[in-house]
Design a protein around this motif. Structure first.
Motif, mmCIF file in Angstrom:
data_model
loop_
_atom_site.group_PDB
_atom_site.id
_atom_site.type_symbol
_atom_site.label_atom_id
_atom_site.label_comp_id
_atom_site.label_asym_id
_atom_site.label_seq_id
_atom_site.Cartn_x
_atom_site.Cartn_y
_atom_site.Cartn_z
ATOM 1 N N THR A 169 0.823 -1.218 0.000
ATOM 2 C CA THR A 169 0.000 0.000 0.000
ATOM 3 C C THR A 169 0.851 1.260 0.000
ATOM 4 O O THR A 169 0.656 2.149 -0.832
ATOM 5 N N ILE A 170 1.799 1.359 0.907
ATOM 6 C CA ILE A 170 2.611 2.578 1.025
ATOM 7 C C ILE A 170 3.439 2.785 -0.236
ATOM 8 O O ILE A 170 3.508 3.905 -0.770
ATOM 9 N N LYS A 171 4.040 1.719 -0.749
ATOM 10 C CA LYS A 171 4.845 1.845 -1.969
ATOM 11 C C LYS A 171 3.971 2.258 -3.156
ATOM 12 O O LYS A 171 4.393 3.051 -4.000
ATOM 13 N N ALA A 172 2.746 1.735 -3.213
ATOM 14 C CA ALA A 172 1.839 2.086 -4.314
ATOM 15 C C ALA A 172 1.432 3.555 -4.229
ATOM 16 O O ALA A 172 1.393 4.249 -5.250
ATOM 17 N N VAL A 173 1.158 4.037 -3.032
ATOM 18 C CA VAL A 173 0.805 5.456 -2.853
ATOM 19 C C VAL A 173 1.986 6.336 -3.244
ATOM 20 O O VAL A 173 1.821 7.351 -3.925
ATOM 21 N N GLU A 174 3.184 5.957 -2.841
ATOM 22 C CA GLU A 174 4.386 6.719 -3.211
ATOM 23 C C GLU A 174 4.566 6.757 -4.729
ATOM 24 O O GLU A 174 4.906 7.802 -5.306
ATOM 25 N N ALA A 175 4.321 5.627 -5.386
ATOM 26 C CA ALA A 175 4.450 5.578 -6.849
ATOM 27 C C ALA A 175 3.385 6.445 -7.516
ATOM 28 O O ALA A 175 3.672 7.137 -8.498
ATOM 29 N N LEU B 109 1.856 16.748 -13.366
ATOM 30 C CA LEU B 109 1.810 18.185 -13.095
ATOM 31 C C LEU B 109 2.965 18.920 -13.771
ATOM 32 O O LEU B 109 2.789 20.021 -14.293
ATOM 33 N N SER B 110 4.123 18.307 -13.796
ATOM 34 C CA SER B 110 5.282 18.916 -14.456
ATOM 35 C C SER B 110 5.017 19.111 -15.941
ATOM 36 O O SER B 110 5.345 20.149 -16.504
ATOM 37 N N LYS B 111 4.418 18.116 -16.569
ATOM 38 C CA LYS B 111 4.094 18.213 -17.994
ATOM 39 C C LYS B 111 3.036 19.286 -18.245
ATOM 40 O O LYS B 111 3.094 20.001 -19.230
ATOM 41 N N ALA B 112 2.074 19.401 -17.336
ATOM 42 C CA ALA B 112 0.981 20.366 -17.493
ATOM 43 C C ALA B 112 1.491 21.803 -17.389
ATOM 44 O O ALA B 112 0.930 22.695 -18.013
ATOM 45 N N LYS B 113 2.545 22.020 -16.623
ATOM 46 C CA LYS B 113 3.092 23.365 -16.428
ATOM 47 C C LYS B 113 3.918 23.844 -17.606
ATOM 48 O O LYS B 113 4.157 25.024 -17.750
ATOM 49 N N VAL B 114 4.373 22.915 -18.430
ATOM 50 C CA VAL B 114 5.262 23.282 -19.550
ATOM 51 C C VAL B 114 4.456 23.846 -20.695
ATOM 52 O O VAL B 114 3.375 23.643 -20.951
ATOM 53 N N LEU C 44 3.839 9.616 -10.027
ATOM 54 C CA LEU C 44 3.081 9.711 -11.272
ATOM 55 C C LEU C 44 2.366 11.055 -11.382
ATOM 56 O O LEU C 44 2.449 11.731 -12.413
ATOM 57 N N PHE C 45 1.693 11.469 -10.318
ATOM 58 C CA PHE C 45 0.951 12.731 -10.353
ATOM 59 C C PHE C 45 1.898 13.926 -10.444
ATOM 60 O O PHE C 45 1.592 14.918 -11.101
ATOM 61 N N GLN C 46 3.058 13.830 -9.803
ATOM 62 C CA GLN C 46 4.061 14.899 -9.940
ATOM 63 C C GLN C 46 4.527 15.022 -11.390
ATOM 64 O O GLN C 46 4.688 16.131 -11.902
ATOM 65 N N ALA C 47 4.743 13.892 -12.041
ATOM 66 C CA ALA C 47 5.168 13.901 -13.446
ATOM 67 C C ALA C 47 4.099 14.530 -14.324
ATOM 68 O O ALA C 47 4.404 15.316 -15.223
#
Length: 103
Positions: free
Chosen positions: A83-89, A98-103, A93-96
């Motif tokens: 569970t914890i590893k899946a949430v971290e992953a 958001l990074s693409k959306a800002k460009v 994913l969501f950070q990636a």
């Protein structure tokens, strides 16, 4: 071919455990395709085993397939072993995204 030997957590078939472990080792070597083949083999042996979804999701994440990664990791969140590893992953994913959306 008889009944698979039992081993691992709670009497898990050794064939499934072996396929999963082989996939993890192949991931470490950067063999994404080989790893995914092993994870899918483990899933075919025991489709309800939730840890497979984590490793499938991580492999999709690492190869840039964010849609499939999210699907697999969303299933893995329900798995008490990862569970914890899946949430971290999923966070990665969501950070990636958001990074693409800002460009």
């Amino acid at each position: 071919r008889g009944v698979p030997l039992q081993g691992g957590r709670g009497g898990v078939p050794k064939e499934r455990e072996s396929a999963l472990n082989s996939g993890v080792l192949l991931r470490r070597e950067g063999d994404w395709s080989g790893a995914m083949g092993k994870f899918n083999a483990a899933l075919a042996i025991e489709g309800t085993y939730c840890e497979n979804h984590y490793w499938i999701g991580r492999t999709y994440l690492d190869t840039g397939d964010h849609t499939r990664a999210e699907e697999a990791l969303s299933l893995a969140v329900k798995c008490k072993w990862v569970t914890i590893k899946a949430v971290e992953a999923l966070f990665i994913l969501f950070q990636a995204r958001l990074s693409k959306a800002k460009v």
